[in-house]
Design an enzyme around this catalytic site. Structure first.
Site, PDB file in Angstrom:
ATOM      1  N   ASP A 483       0.803  -1.224   0.000  1.00 60.06           N
ATOM      2  CA  ASP A 483       0.000   0.000   0.000  1.00 60.06           C
ATOM      3  C   ASP A 483       0.831   1.267   0.000  1.00 60.06           C
ATOM      4  OD1 ASP A 483      -2.707  -0.535  -0.001  1.00 60.06           O
ATOM      5  OD2 ASP A 483      -2.717  -1.080   2.113  1.00 60.06           O
TER       6      ASP A 483
HETATM    7  C1  GLC Z   1      -0.840   2.535   5.757  1.00 63.64           C
HETATM    8  C2  GLC Z   1      -0.057   1.389   6.365  1.00 63.64           C
HETATM    9  C3  GLC Z   1      -0.216   0.137   5.593  1.00 63.64           C
HETATM   10  C4  GLC Z   1      -1.673  -0.119   5.379  1.00 63.64           C
HETATM   11  C5  GLC Z   1      -2.382   1.103   4.799  1.00 63.64           C
HETATM   12  C6  GLC Z   1      -3.851   0.861   4.693  1.00 63.64           C
HETATM   13  O1  GLC Z   1      -0.372   2.825   4.508  1.00 63.64           O
HETATM   14  O2  GLC Z   1       1.304   1.687   6.458  1.00 63.64           O
HETATM   15  O3  GLC Z   1       0.387  -0.935   6.267  1.00 63.64           O
HETATM   16  O4  GLC Z   1      -1.820  -1.186   4.512  1.00 63.64           O
HETATM   17  O5  GLC Z   1      -2.172   2.208   5.594  1.00 63.64           O
HETATM   18  O6  GLC Z   1      -4.519   1.898   4.055  1.00 63.64           O
HETATM   19  C1  GLC Z   2      -1.565  -3.788   5.435  1.00 62.70           C
HETATM   20  C2  GLC Z   2      -2.793  -3.863   4.557  1.00 62.70           C
HETATM   21  C3  GLC Z   2      -2.575  -4.742   3.366  1.00 62.70           C
HETATM   22  C4  GLC Z   2      -1.306  -4.388   2.673  1.00 62.70           C
HETATM   23  C5  GLC Z   2      -0.133  -4.357   3.623  1.00 62.70           C
HETATM   24  C6  GLC Z   2       1.127  -3.871   2.968  1.00 62.70           C
HETATM   25  O1  GLC Z   2      -1.399  -4.984   6.112  1.00 62.70           O
HETATM   26  O2  GLC Z   2      -3.905  -4.328   5.271  1.00 62.70           O
HETATM   27  O3  GLC Z   2      -3.657  -4.628   2.480  1.00 62.70           O
HETATM   28  O4  GLC Z   2      -1.097  -5.312   1.664  1.00 62.70           O
HETATM   29  O5  GLC Z   2      -0.407  -3.509   4.691  1.00 62.70           O
HETATM   30  O6  GLC Z   2       1.098  -2.526   2.689  1.00 62.70           O
END
Ligand code: GLC
Ligand code: GLC
Length: 810
Positions: A483
């Protein structure tokens, strides 16, 4: 250092000191009514949706941490205390918290009085039961007062902590007998209320928070409890609570129990009222009646226990490794259920008011859950697919209550569509139920646009096949699995969303990771086509997969490992050409899992590079070297201080990818070494460093660059649960469901020893006995009911109920 121990015989973790490094929680509820409960009785309850239908109030970011929950106070004339230690924090003569499968049990003792609280959500009902058992262990009669306490949340948890100008005037309650009813907003558009009851006549009650606690008091010193009174007043506005007072006398050795029920009730709109302004309590009273006696509670508790032991018998291993047995047979599967239920919505790190259900998250959660309750997985797949758009892309999240896509975040996460194939393929391989593929499923929840699920999968597949960038690799969009890798965002101002700011979907930035996914799940899509007899489509899919595989090998290879991506300027991300972030874990794990580069020796090279550059004693880091400054062209990944989260943290979720990739190469020692590093049962001994619960996975452990290397965060709601279960059960122990039957192909470390797996699969039980013969991988002989069978797959025979299988490795 430990703060408790595993009691495997009863499937519990026993916490023996209340002051754990962080609150160590458990989840109650398997269906619609849920509670989070910490080892000191903190937490909250909600019905279906932690944001929209929150029953009790919790304050995140509180000081001290975790001090609102369902509390029982005892005043024995010499002081006040709680069986779960908080919130009075009075030293107890004995304290124990046992977190089990869907229940928690607290025992506190003070001055010869023993108080035990058993908390669980009964199967098939919308309530939480708290049975408080009090025993006088002294030789003298004891007189004391017991108080209960919950603080109501005014339903919408988000509004509840912001919209004071309205909500402080809305609170309403009723009291009837020993039940306190919370009916805020029932007079208008709600047809639901909550209640908190006890199965005995009460000696007093409180419903006004300030009356109970005393103005300016915290809940560690409630005035009513200290003064041994109750106000018996009815709340009107402000903050309604529910507290019962019971005056109790116990003779020496005598024991008594009280059954408290926190219930949620919905009434038909036309049947809301009993009389003018008085809520219809009939269903609530019926619910209270269901849990009136100890026998009722015992029955409901036994049902819950049976439910779990049946579920956990579906996959059961017996090996000489106690930790593997414990994780596989108990805790890892349990966590898979919780992540399936919650997605990433409600934990002690997810506030329950932010994200609902994640598209990719829920599809992955399915992978570790589908064997447990395939029918619920089926329903979930349909729900998820219903939020897909006609062109194959998908809403990134949806709200569990409405099941509608969340337009704040929208779509454009280009890995999302492919996860739908992953989840559906797992479901069909597990169950053999191909009818799901012809089920009519809407697009964007519009029933008029419904098409068979298989058509959704085709659009997922085609979306990737037709959205490629200059190197023939998939366009990344707002982000892929990571993300925080926001290659089309360019945010320069705080407060902007990294994912949705800016042009966001860009025509250039590409993801090698999605390329790997496409190869893996493209093949699974082709298998499904074949299963339906559509050879032509299967061939087309294979041809597309081949094109992608070539592109990954050519444009996605950096010499020693797979490149991560190309940014919006066409520059490599995750390459030796980069100044920081030269190697990322995701494409190494996923591409090798997909079989890319295995023949060419590239797979081996990539995994060796992972070992050399990303390994630490606490797990494999997501990237190296960590970003030390903010890179506008990369986005959120470089916003975290080095070593945390996606910036070089040990993101547990993709450790199993690498471990699985190692099994693809047959390197059992290394696969298991990676498995062990993040495995809760192995990490238990360093709880003072790790800090989160030692019975479940956390999303992230701080990496080598972080000040607190080895410290975990964001426990419970993580795709790590599903992926590690897939890893250990399907790849390391090697029992993998295929369309044709169960395949057995273990990849174990040296010295693991023989093991047995009992696996329920499509109406039959498989008793599999593996003789390892000192090998790490390779099946020399497969005997099904004594007969030699070719290959690794136990042929599936309709109607057969039991298979006795011997596997000889070598
Ligand atoms: C933030 C977090 C990430 C998560 C995302 C969800 O970017 O660092 O881990 O997946 O939020 O929107
Ligand atoms: C968080 C989010 C997941 C994402 C991950 C890596 O765990 O829930 O959707 O893939 O972060 O950013």
């Amino acid at each position: 250092m430990k703060f408790g121990y595993f009691d495997d015989a009863v499937k519990e973790y026993v916490i023996t000191a209340p002051k754990t490094p962080l609150p160590w929680i458990n989840y109650l509820g398997n269906e619609n009514f849920f509670s989070l409960v910490s080892n000191t009785c903190g937490g909250y309850s909600f019905y279906k949706d932690a944001k929209l239908l929150r029953l009790t109030r919790y304050r995140y970011n509180n000081v001290p941490a975790d001090n609102n929950g369902k509390y029982y106070y005892i005043n024995d004339g010499q002081g006040i205390w709680n069986p779960g230690w908080q919130p009075t924090k009075t030293d107890l003569d004995f304290y124990e918290c046992r977190h089990g499968m869907g229940y928690s049990r607290f025992t506190g003792k003070k001055r010869g009085l023993r108080a035990e609280v058993l908390a669980f959500v009964p199967m098939g009902d919308n309530c939480e039961i708290n049975r408080v058992t009090l025993t006088n262990e002294t030789g003298e009669t004891k007189d004391f007062k017991l108080y209960s306490y919950v603080e109501w949340c005014l339903w919408n948890a988000d509004d509840d902590m912001k919209n004071f100008q309205r909500l402080l005037s809305c609170g309403e309650v009723e009291v009837k007998g020993s039940a306190i009813y919370h009916k805020t907003e029932y007079r208008e558009r709600r047809n639901h209320y909550a209640f908190f009851s006890v199965n005995r006549e009460i000696d007093g009650f409180d419903t006004i928070r300030d009356d109970f606690l005393g103005a300016y008091n915290n809940n560690d010193y409630p005035e009513s409890v200290v003064m041994q009174t109750s106000n018996n007043t009815l709340a009107s506005g402000w903050s309604p609570i529910a507290s019962h007072r019971l005056d109790i006398t116990l003779k020496p050795g005598e024991s008594t129990s009280l059954i408290f029920v926190l219930g949620y009730i919905e009434n038909p709109v036309e049947d809301k009222w009993e009389s003018y302004g008085v809520i219809n309590k009939k269903p609530a009273e019926a619910m209270q009646e269901r849990y009136k006696t100890d026998e009722d509670v015992e029955k409901a508790y036994a049902r819950l226990k049976k439910y779990w032991s049946d579920l956990l018998s579906i996959y059961h291993v017996e090996s000489k490794n106690e930790k593997v047995n414990r994780m596989v047979n108990i805790w890892n599967q349990y966590q898979c259920m919780v992540t399936f239920n919650m997605s990433r919505s409600a934990s002690y790190y997810e506030s329950g008011i932010g994200r609902g259900m994640g598209f990719r998250d829920s599809c992955q959660d399915l992978l570790g859950f589908v064997h447990l309750i395939p029918d619920r997985a089926r329903e979930r797949i349909i729900d998820i697919a219903s939020t897909q758009f006609e062109d194959g892309r998908a809403y990134h999240q949806y709200q569990p209550l409405t099941k509608k896509g969340n337009s704040d975040i929208g779509s454009g996460f280009n890995d999302d569509p492919l996860w739908l194939i992953a989840g559906t393929s797992a479901y069909v391989r597990e169950t053999g139920d191909t009818t799901i593929l012809s089920e009519l499923v809407p697009f964007d929840n519009d029933e008029s646009k419904a098409t068979p699920l298989m058509d959704h999968l085709k659009r997922s597949f085609d979306f990737t096949a037709t959205h490629k960038g200059p190197h023939g690799l998939p366009l990344i969009g707002r982000a892929d699995w990571n993300d925080c890798l926001n290659l089309n965002c360019f945010s320069e101002h705080p407060g902007e969303s990294f994912q949705t700011f800016g042009p966001s979907e860009g025509p250039v930035a590409e993801s090698v990771f999605i390329g790997g996914m496409f190869v893996k799940y493209g093949k699974e899509y082709a298998d499904l086509c074949e299963l339906l007899g559509d050879k032509k489509e299967a061939e087309r899919a294979h041809a597309e997969v081949e094109i992608m595989e070539k592109a990954v090998l050519k444009e996605g290879w950096d010499g020693e490992w797979f490149v991560r991506a190309y940014d919006a300027n066409g520059h490599k991300v995750g390459s030796k050409e980069c100044e920081e972030g030269q190697i990322y874990i995701e494409p190494q794990g996923f591409c090798v899992m997909a079989g890319i580069g295995v023949e060419e020796g590239k797979a081996e090279k990539a995994l060796d590079s992972v070992k050399e550059r990303l390994d630490t004693k606490y797990g494999v880091m997501i990237l190296q070297p960590a970003y030390t400054r903010y890179h506008l062209e990369l986005g959120e990944v470089s916003s975290y201080p080095p070593g945390y989260k996606e910036n070089a943290g040990i993101f547990c979720h993709n450790n199993p990818w690498v471990s699985i990739a190692e099994t693809v190469l047959g390197r059992g020692d290394r696969a298991f070494e990676i498995y062990k590093k993040t495995c809760p049962a192995y990490v238990e001994d360093i709880s003072e460093i790790h800090r989160t619960e030692p019975y479940v996975y956390s999303q992230m452990v701080a990496g080598r660059d972080a000040r607190f290397h080895g410290e975990a965060k964001n426990s419970w709601l993580t795709g790590t649960a599903a992926w590690t279960f897939v890893n250990i059960s399907q790849y390391i122990l090697g029992i993998y469901p295929t369309h044709k039957g169960l395949s057995v192909d273990p990849c174990i470390p040296e010295g693991f020893g023989n093991f047995k797996v009992s696996r329920k699969f499509r109406d039959a039980v498989y008793n599999i006995s593996v003789e390892t013969n000192g090998a790490q991988k390779g099946v020399k002989e497969l005997l099904v009911d004594g007969c030699r069978t070719e290959g690794n797959v136990i042929p599936f025979e309709a109607g057969k109920r039991e298979y006795n299988v011997t596997v000889i490795m070598g």
